[in-house]
Design an enzyme around this catalytic site. Structure first.
Site, mmCIF file in Angstrom:
data_model
loop_
_atom_site.group_PDB
_atom_site.id
_atom_site.type_symbol
_atom_site.label_atom_id
_atom_site.label_comp_id
_atom_site.label_asym_id
_atom_site.label_seq_id
_atom_site.Cartn_x
_atom_site.Cartn_y
_atom_site.Cartn_z
ATOM 1 N N CYS B 85 -19.462 7.142 26.116
ATOM 2 C CA CYS B 85 -20.225 8.370 25.893
ATOM 3 C C CYS B 85 -21.207 8.610 27.049
ATOM 4 C CB CYS B 85 -20.914 8.305 24.534
ATOM 5 S SG CYS B 85 -21.497 9.896 23.961
ATOM 6 N N HIS B 196 -16.614 6.803 20.389
ATOM 7 C CA HIS B 196 -17.311 5.514 20.277
ATOM 8 C C HIS B 196 -16.478 4.421 19.598
ATOM 9 C CE1 HIS B 196 -21.435 6.845 21.408
ATOM 10 N NE2 HIS B 196 -20.961 8.021 21.057
ATOM 11 N N GLU B 198 -17.158 1.359 19.390
ATOM 12 C CA GLU B 198 -18.034 0.391 18.712
ATOM 13 C C GLU B 198 -18.449 0.844 17.323
ATOM 14 O OE1 GLU B 198 -18.997 2.582 20.857
ATOM 15 O OE2 GLU B 198 -21.096 3.144 20.602
#
Lengths: 79, 226
Positions: B85, B196, B198
């Site tokens: 990002c 994302h 994660e």
């Protein structure tokens, strides 16, 4: 002395903000207008020769103020 | 093998990344952006957020944070460098990845799970995945519209699609060139991804599809790509 830097996204690169404003103007009854929204950066700098200032501000643009991938820039020196 | 997770003023995804790496059993440490020595690390991740307030342009000021000299050194040495990002935006500004990230096509901040399809596995982000694999991971950005002047089709490693893998304008959430969601450099050791991984690391989060991407990164540590 006062230096103004105009940072403009290259014409071939889309400007979503300009497109949105263009649509809003049409909705308001102003008809069709192509819109591009650019940046104006004003610098107050210590007095020096125009050449020195121009060289320095050009470097500033290349390093930080504009993104070489998508922007063009123009420098105006007053005084 | 140890990964540095860089924290700029305004970064806000560093703990998500730390947690994800912990879930994968990986060793990682948070590193402040003023750090000038990353010699003890084998790889580096620039997490998401709004580094330096995103003033001027996303990533434009972060790109000159002191830690970036070390990030550039590691990239040149072939070590894994990943930007997620805002981290992706910083790597583009630093010239480590081609292109730039502009405002989303529809000028909306997009925050929702989306699908991406893997298009190449020769990068530190995708080496453990398979071409054509479809992942569900969250997108969370306003400036996620990837554009490049040159043809970067061979550098794109993941594209936006729907759950069936359809890649076209209707499955392009932000206007990115060629639906690009993730790109790498020519040697594959530097990669950037807009959604994302994660945040899709455990079933309780709604998806664990991001694991394969961070596992790819983890498996790339200690492997030199030049």
């Amino acid at each position: 002395m006062k230096v103004t830097v105009y940072v403009r996204r290259r014409p071939e690169i889309a400007d979503p903000q300009g497109t949105a404003v263009s649509r809003a103007l049409a909705d308001l009854g102003y008809g069709q207008a192509k819109v591009r929204i650019n940046k104006e950066i004003v610098l107050e700098m210590p007095d020096a020769s125009r050449d020195e200032v121009e060289a320095k501000v050009t470097e500033m643009c290349e390093v930080l103020l504009a993104n070489p991938v998508m922007d063009d820039f123009e420098i105006r020196i007053d005084g | 093998m140890k990964t540095a997770v860089v924290v700029f003023p305004g970064t806000n995804c560093e703990h998500d990344v730390m947690w994800a790496l912990k879930v994968l059993g990986a060793e990682a440490e948070l590193v402040w952006h003023r750090e000038t020595d990353l010699s003890e690390f084998d790889g580096v991740i620039l997490p998401g957020g709004f580094a330096h307030g995103d003033h001027l342009r996303t990533g434009a000021i972060a790109r000159f944070s002191p830690v970036m000299d070390e990030v550039i050194r590691m990239a040149k040495e072939g070590k894994p460098v990943l930007g997620i990002c805002n981290g992706f935006q910083i790597l583009c500004e630093a010239g480590l990845l081609p292109g730039a990230l502009l405002q989303n096509r529809d000028l909306k901040f997009i925050c929702k799970p989306i699908h991406v399809a893997i298009t190449a596995t020769d990068s530190i982000l995708t080496r453990a995945a398979e071409v054509g694999q479809i992942l569900s991971i969250p997108l969370n950005s306003y400036e996620g519209n990837y554009q490049a002047q040159e043809d970067v089709s061979d550098r794109v490693v993941a594209v936006y699609c729907d759950e069936n893998g359809l890649v076209d304008e209707s499955t392009n959430p932000n206007g990115s060139q060629g639906n690009a969601a993730a790109v790498s450099n020519a040697t594959g050791n530097v990669a950037g991804i807009m959604p994302h991984p994660e945040r899709a690391i455990e079933a309780i989060l709604g998806s664990s599809d991001g694991q394969i991407l961070l596992k790819s990164f983890q498996e790339s540590l200690g492997v030199v790509h030049v």
